[in-house]
Design an enzyme around this catalytic site. Structure first.
Site, short mmCIF file in Angstrom:
data_model
loop_
_atom_site.label_atom_id
_atom_site.label_comp_id
_atom_site.label_asym_id
_atom_site.label_seq_id
_atom_site.Cartn_x
_atom_site.Cartn_y
_atom_site.Cartn_z
N CYS B 37 11.51 -0.14 -2.93
CA CYS B 37 12.40 -1.29 -2.86
C CYS B 37 12.02 -2.36 -3.88
O CYS B 37 12.69 -3.37 -3.98
CB CYS B 37 12.44 -1.85 -1.45
SG CYS B 37 10.83 -2.06 -0.71
N ASP B 39 9.46 -4.27 -3.71
CA ASP B 39 8.76 -5.39 -3.09
C ASP B 39 7.34 -5.50 -3.64
O ASP B 39 6.67 -4.49 -3.85
CB ASP B 39 8.64 -5.17 -1.57
CG ASP B 39 9.96 -5.37 -0.87
OD1 ASP B 39 10.94 -5.69 -1.55
OD2 ASP B 39 10.00 -5.20 0.37
N CYS B 107 8.00 -2.80 5.58
CA CYS B 107 7.64 -4.18 5.23
C CYS B 107 6.41 -4.63 6.01
O CYS B 107 5.53 -5.31 5.47
CB CYS B 107 8.79 -5.14 5.53
SG CYS B 107 10.29 -4.79 4.62
#
Lengths: 237, 140
Positions: B37, B39, B107
């Site tokens: 992603c 991140d 996450c």
């Protein structure tokens, strides 16, 4: 896609003339009638071995030849079942061609087919992704880049454009694009590692190649996202 | 899929955003990322050299709302704990607190790994072997 239930005994014979079939050809080699689409993988659909180096002009020629034979006009007077099969075969063929002609999609497809877990699949499943596998050397650069992008966006909100920051970002972009190109060159050399192991039937070699390919694709995704973010931000200005 | 109120709260009012001087010996820095992603998360702690208590924690995260909320929560939770206590924080605790949906579990994993990375960096700087409780090392 309509998948017609067939027993394993039926699957090996033409549904029209009962000639024996090997593999899952779209057409009977004896009578030329379209067959029910089976759960064939994309490689066997084109009668290709599971190798990554592909003769693209030959693949394209094969795709057009099959597509012509599956054209609905040619099956307008066939039975309803055969019409359904030819439509389903055509759609399968399109998907297979689109996937196999693309170097990255082809590699991902083969890895999935060969049961190598891809990070993107694990993340989508909500599975545990081990971030230590994230390329450590890249993280620092990624973080810096994100800081610069953020600063650029903040400046833009104030209606300012910082030519130095912009130049830095252009440089980062060049840098990451070059890395992406290096990854693509490396991908091709890993293809041969897989192909040779596959040819020899060397299971250990195949496992190693799968692992290396998955890691490389992982890095490629990361770099691809970065380049996309930089492009988006620079393009906004 | 909607974000939970807690995620939205942390996203709108992130706690402890910022930076600590990573050259200082009492500061540990963890930088982790999730390529799929894009991140990337930096979590820093400042540890009291006497008590081994984390007195300050800062983060900076580029990513989705859940990634920001997870790291914001992580900084809140590590503050006031000793290094050894902070290592007990599990990603599942974060999932529960923020009511993260399955697609966002990674996450929370990232946040747990950021805590571990920051503590690992601090241990390395302070000559505490990985896997050894900081309290035990202090007794030596």
């Amino acid at each position: 896609m309509a998948i017609v239930e067939t027993s394993s005994a039926d699957a090996a014979a033409c549904r029209s003339c009962a000639a024996p079939l090997t593999g899952q050809p779209a057409f009977c080699p004896a009578c030329g009638k379209v067959q029910a689409p089976g759960p064939a993988d994309y490689f066997s659909l084109f009668q290709l071995p599971r190798r990554l180096e592909i003769d693209l002009p030959a693949l394209e020629a094969m795709f057009y030849r099959y597509s012509r034979k599956l054209h609905p006009d040619l099956h307008a007077r066939a039975t309803e079942e055969e019409q359904q099969w030819s439509t389903a075969q055509a759609s399968l063929l399109n998907n297979a061609y689109r996937c196999l002609k693309d170097p990255v999609e082809r590699t991902k497809y083969l890895l999935r087919l060969e049961g190598a877990p891809l990070e993107e699949d694990q993340a989508a499943d909500g599975g545990r992704v081990n971030p230590s596998k994230a390329p450590a050397d890249l993280l620092e650069e990624v973080f810096e880049l994100n800081l610069q992008l953020e600063e650029l966006r903040a400046n833009r909100k104030l209606g300012e454009d910082d030519p130095f920051l912009r130049r830095d970002l252009e440089q980062s972009k060049t840098h990451f694009v070059a890395q992406l190109e290096a990854v693509d060159r490396e991908l091709r050399s890993l293809w041969s590692a897989w192909d040779e192991a596959e040819e020899r039937g060397d299971e250990a070699g195949k496992t190693g190649a799968k692992r290396d390919l998955a890691a490389l694709l992982h890095r490629r995704t990361y770099l691809g996202n970065l380049v996309r973010d930089v492009n988006e931000t620079l393009g906004d200005l | 899929m909607a974000y939970s109120d807690k995620v939205i709260d942390h996203y709108n009012n992130p706690r402890n955003v910022g930076q600590l001087d990573k050259s200082k010996s009492e500061v540990g820095t963890g930088l982790v990322g999730a390529p799929e992603c894009g991140d990337v998360m930096r979590l820093q702690i400042r540890v009291n050299p006497e008590t081994k208590v984390i007195e300050e924690a800062k983060f900076k995260t580029f990513g989705c709302g859940s990634a920001i909320a997870s790291s914001s929560l992580a900084t809140e939770w590590v503050k006031g704990r000793t290094v050894d206590e902070a290592l007990q924080i599990k990603n599942t605790d974060i999932v529960r607190e923020l009511a993260l949906p399955p697609v966002k579990i990674h996450c929370s994993v990232l946040a747990e790994d950021a805590i571990r990375a920051a503590i690992g960096d601090w241990k390395k700087k302070n000559g505490v072997a990985e896997g050894v409780p900081a309290a035990a090392a202090a007794a030596n």
